[in-house]
Each structure stands twice: as structure tokens, then as C-alpha cells.
Design an enzyme around this catalytic site. Structure first.
Site, PDB file in Angstrom:
ATOM      1  N   CYS A 191     -16.396  29.883 -19.269  1.00  0.00           N
ATOM      2  CA  CYS A 191     -16.794  30.774 -20.365  1.00  0.00           C
ATOM      3  C   CYS A 191     -16.108  30.363 -21.670  1.00  0.00           C
ATOM      4  O   CYS A 191     -14.887  30.485 -21.801  1.00  0.00           O
ATOM      5  CB  CYS A 191     -16.426  32.208 -19.979  1.00  0.00           C
ATOM      6  SG  CYS A 191     -16.517  33.403 -21.314  1.00  0.00           S
ATOM      7  N   CYS A 239     -14.191  33.123 -23.459  1.00  0.00           N
ATOM      8  CA  CYS A 239     -12.972  33.431 -22.691  1.00  0.00           C
ATOM      9  C   CYS A 239     -11.869  32.438 -23.043  1.00  0.00           C
ATOM     10  O   CYS A 239     -10.713  32.827 -23.265  1.00  0.00           O
ATOM     11  CB  CYS A 239     -13.240  33.361 -21.188  1.00  0.00           C
ATOM     12  SG  CYS A 239     -14.456  34.535 -20.577  1.00  0.00           S
TER      13      CYS A 239
END
Length: 144
Positions: free
Chosen positions: A69, A72
Site C-alpha cells: 500500500c 501506508c
């Protein structure tokens, strides 16, 4: 109100009693000898999140993330900055949703990154999306 906290060691899971008057920054685990707070969010599994939620008395902040991600990964250094400021008043954890799919499902995680604020074994707030450290700390301050 108690004059001590229960702090769960992220290294070994031991429950440590911490008098309020004690300098938490220097406190070490009675079992493994590791520092109880080092200003770095601990990358933990579902069992440790449960243990922190149910055995410790500190509010627990969980960043639910995954290695693939992009947002993230972009938020990770900001989350670490927030942990340096927020500890020892809160416990900062990272939970990899790929490796802990059952817990992510239990919390109803639909998108990542998602941060959860847990207190007394219950979720009290959540927010999704990448944030700066000041935004993270502001969100925690509003929901403390």
C-alpha cells in the site's frame, strides 16, 4: 483513579505495573529487560493487539497497513513521528492486514491505512487515509 498503569511489553507480552510517578521513558520490562517505550511503533500480530487492548491500561493506537500500500508506506514515517510525541501516554502499534486478515475483518477494515484508537478493550475512534504526524496527533487529541 489508580496511581499506576499496566503496561504490556510489546517484546514479550509481560504486564508491567508502572507507578504514575515513575519516568516511563526509562522503564524496562520486568521479564525481558527491554525498554517499555522507545518511540517507535511496534509491528505486532493480532494476539499482541488483543493483549494490549485487554491487559494494558494505556490507550492503544493501531495503524492497520499492508506492505504493498503506497499511502501506508508514505504515512509510516509520520506515524513514527507521532509515536515519538504520543508515547508514553499511549501505545502505538502497527498491524499488517495481509498477515492478520482475521483481525482486520474483526475490526471491519475496508481500506488502508486505517488508524484505530482503542481503550478498555473497545474501539473508540477510527480514521482512514494517510495523515501527517500533526494530523494524527490532532485526531488523537480530539478523541482522547
Amino acid at each position: 483513579m489508580s496511581d499506576e498503569s499496566r503496561v504490556v511489553c510489546v517484546h514479550c507480552g509481560a504486564i508491567n505495573r508502572m507507578p504514575e510517578a515513575r519516568n516511563a521513558q526509562e522503564a524496562k520490562c520486568g521479564r525481558c529487560g527491554q525498554l517499555l517505550f522507545d518511540g517507535v511503533p511496534a509491528d505486532v500480530d493480532a494476539g499482541m493487539v488483543d493483549r494490549q487492548m485487554t491487559k494494558g491500561t494505556l490507550p492503544v493506537v493501531v495503524d492497520v497497513w499492508a506492505p504493498w500500500c503506497g499511502p501506508c508506506r508514505a504515512m509510516a514515517p509520520e506515524y513514527e513521528k507521532a509515536a515519538k510525541v504520543g508515547e508514553p501516554g499511549m501505545r502505538f502499534l502497527k498491524l499488517n492486514s495481509d498477515e492478520n486478515q482475521e483481525m482486520a475483518a474483526r475490526f471491519g477494515i475496508r481500506g488502508i491505512p486505517t488508524m484505530l484508537l482503542l481503550r478498555d478493550g473497545k474501539e473508540v475512534a477510527r480514521v482512514s487515509g494517510a495523515m501527517s504526524s500533526s494530523q494524527i496527533l490532532g485526531w488523537l487529541g480530539q478523541n482522547r
